[in-house]
Scaffold this active site. Structure first.
Site, PDB file in Angstrom:
ATOM      1  N   ARG A  43       0.866  -1.196   0.000  1.00  0.00           N
ATOM      2  CA  ARG A  43       0.000   0.000   0.000  1.00  0.00           C
ATOM      3  C   ARG A  43       0.897   1.239   0.000  1.00  0.00           C
ATOM      4  O   ARG A  43       1.622   1.503   0.973  1.00  0.00           O
ATOM      5  CB  ARG A  43      -0.889   0.017   1.244  1.00  0.00           C
TER       6      ARG A  43
ATOM      7  N   HIS B 259       0.004   4.753 -10.375  1.00  0.00           N
ATOM      8  CA  HIS B 259      -0.904   5.051  -9.249  1.00  0.00           C
ATOM      9  C   HIS B 259      -0.117   5.564  -8.028  1.00  0.00           C
ATOM     10  O   HIS B 259      -0.061   4.910  -6.972  1.00  0.00           O
ATOM     11  CB  HIS B 259      -1.628   3.734  -8.906  1.00  0.00           C
TER      12      HIS B 259
ATOM     13  N   GLU C 246      -2.691  10.317  -9.986  1.00  0.00           N
ATOM     14  CA  GLU C 246      -2.258   9.217 -10.851  1.00  0.00           C
ATOM     15  C   GLU C 246      -2.272   9.639 -12.312  1.00  0.00           C
ATOM     16  O   GLU C 246      -3.287  10.164 -12.795  1.00  0.00           O
ATOM     17  CB  GLU C 246      -3.196   8.030 -10.641  1.00  0.00           C
TER      18      GLU C 246
ATOM     19  N   ASP D 258     -12.431  10.642  -5.018  1.00  0.00           N
ATOM     20  CA  ASP D 258     -11.985   9.595  -5.953  1.00  0.00           C
ATOM     21  C   ASP D 258     -12.518  10.007  -7.318  1.00  0.00           C
ATOM     22  O   ASP D 258     -13.687   9.785  -7.636  1.00  0.00           O
ATOM     23  CB  ASP D 258     -12.560   8.239  -5.530  1.00  0.00           C
TER      24      ASP D 258
ATOM     25  N   ARG E 159       0.633  -5.933 -10.563  1.00  0.00           N
ATOM     26  CA  ARG E 159       1.083  -5.175  -9.389  1.00  0.00           C
ATOM     27  C   ARG E 159       1.831  -6.058  -8.392  1.00  0.00           C
ATOM     28  O   ARG E 159       2.685  -5.579  -7.648  1.00  0.00           O
ATOM     29  CB  ARG E 159      -0.107  -4.554  -8.657  1.00  0.00           C
TER      30      ARG E 159
HETATM   31  O1  TA6 Z   1      -7.181   5.085  -8.082  1.00  0.00           O
HETATM   32  C1  TA6 Z   1      -8.199   5.186  -7.120  1.00  0.00           C
HETATM   33  C2  TA6 Z   1      -8.724   3.783  -6.820  1.00  0.00           C
HETATM   34  O2  TA6 Z   1      -9.328   3.216  -7.962  1.00  0.00           O
HETATM   35  C3  TA6 Z   1      -9.694   3.879  -5.643  1.00  0.00           C
HETATM   36  O3  TA6 Z   1     -11.028   3.681  -6.051  1.00  0.00           O
HETATM   37  C4  TA6 Z   1      -9.184   2.789  -4.697  1.00  0.00           C
HETATM   38  O4  TA6 Z   1      -9.797   1.568  -5.004  1.00  0.00           O
HETATM   39  C5  TA6 Z   1      -7.698   2.818  -5.009  1.00  0.00           C
HETATM   40  O5  TA6 Z   1      -7.657   2.919  -6.427  1.00  0.00           O
HETATM   41  C6  TA6 Z   1      -6.883   1.701  -4.422  1.00  0.00           C
HETATM   42  O6  TA6 Z   1      -7.160   0.508  -5.053  1.00  0.00           O
HETATM   43  P1  TA6 Z   1      -6.449  -0.836  -4.454  1.00  0.00           P
HETATM   44  O7  TA6 Z   1      -6.885  -1.929  -5.374  1.00  0.00           O
HETATM   45  O8  TA6 Z   1      -4.969  -0.585  -4.505  1.00  0.00           O
HETATM   46  O9  TA6 Z   1      -6.928  -0.954  -3.042  1.00  0.00           O
END
Ligand code: TA6
Length: 317
Positions: A89, A185, A288, A229, A115
């Site tokens: 994370r 991201h 992002e 978001d 990822r």
């Molecule tokens: O980029 C924003 C997003 O799509 C949010 O909606 C949230 O889901 C975030 O990505 C994190 O996603 P993850 O799959 O890493 O928990």
């Protein structure tokens, strides 16, 4: 195979040591590009001119960047341990070959499937002003079940004293065209989200992914008093995070991208995610560089597309 314990611990430790030594031999540059053991796959550290960056080979995930004379710019959760198949994370997870939830209905993972898997090192470079490394992912017969196309992703991380550039090049190596959505991201560190803002998106249309995916137009700076978001369309080349209390501005210059995502999970979503750390949401902000939603890229066989994000930091006071 039974591993016989050795003087350095288990055979596994020797295997990791041998892998690190092989990477260092092929791609290391003394004082500039070094490899170290990391939980799931090795990690590479780039250095040049007083700056440093760290990239996990697992997921080709940027985990840290300090420009010369500056603090850490990238946020990583204190509560997120490296786990095979998952990204840590924080940092810069690579969302590829789709961004967001799986729209196919096949129950595939959100943000694609690269990822949390190890990438290979394609090349490295150390010149007077730059240290760079390129990490490569190639689809396999096993991934065809997830995504019925052949492709290669190459992530280049280029560090100079005051800039960091991420470039993600996708090549269609198959015989059928495909549609690509993707994102770099990046989780940026801020001193307090309540005092941060994003400049440069004024007048841009956006989808509000917190609500019912309704469409709106941004008025002025993006500020934060709850979960945000949003997928913004046709952003300008430069977006700036102003970390008010922190006294600096993070400049994001994008190319190959016609969409940008701004995300902070705030309190409730952070609790649902469970790996943000106590009040972690107050110290992070995702901006992002993407091709998302309406901004999908059609890639014919043999064609390639590059998504680039270039970062630098200035002092605001
Ligand atoms: O980029 C924003 C997003 O799509 C949010 O909606 C949230 O889901 C975030 O990505 C994190 O996603 P993850 O799959 O890493 O928990």
């Amino acid at each position: 195979m039974n591993q016989q314990p050795t003087a350095t611990g288990t055979g596994e430790a020797d295997d990791i040591g041998a892998a690190i030594a092989a990477l260092a031999d092929r791609f290391g540059h003394a004082g500039r590009i070094a490899f170290e053991a990391h939980a799931v796959a090795p990690l590479v550290e780039l250095r040049v001119g007083g700056a440093s960056a760290r990239v996990a080979l697992n997921g080709a995930q940027l985990l840290g960047w300090q420009p010369a004379g500056e603090h850490e710019v990238i946020w990583v959760s204190p509560d997120s341990a490296p786990t095979p198949g998952k990204s840590i994370r924080g940092g810069t997870p690579v969302c590829w070959p789709w961004f967001g939830a799986d729209t196919s209905g096949f129950g595939r993972p959100a943000h694609g499937f690269v990822r949390g898997v190890p990438w290979d090192v394609a090349w490295s470079r150390a010149t007077a002003a730059e240290s760079a490394i390129a990490l490569r992912y190639r689809t396999t017969p096993e991934t065809t079940a997830l995504w019925p196309h052949d492709a290669e992703a190459l992530l280049t991380v280029s560090l100079t004293a005051d800039t960091l550039t991420l470039s993600l090049t996708t090549t269609n190596t198959g015989i059928s065209p495909f549609s690509l959505t993707q994102a770099l991201h990046t989780y940026f560190a801020v001193s307090d989200i309540a005092g941060a803002r994003v400049d440069g998106l004024d007048g841009c249309g956006y989808i509000d992914a917190v609500g019912a995916w309704t469409r709106h137009r941004q008025q002025g700076a993006v500020t934060f008093a709850g979960e945000v978001d949003r997928i913004y369309f046709d952003p300008p080349g430069d977006i700036v995070i102003d970390d008010g209390a922190g006294g600096h501005r993070i400049h994001i210059n994008a190319s190959g991208s016609r969409s940008a995502v701004v995300w902070n999970p705030w309190i409730d979503k952070s609790a649902r995610l469970g790996d943000m750390g106590a009040d972690g949401y107050t110290r992070m902000l995702c901006v992002e560089t993407a091709n998302a939603a309406d901004d999908a890229i059609a890639l014919a066989p043999g064609a390639a597309h590059t998504l680039t994000a270039r970062y630098h930091v200035t002092r605001s006071r």
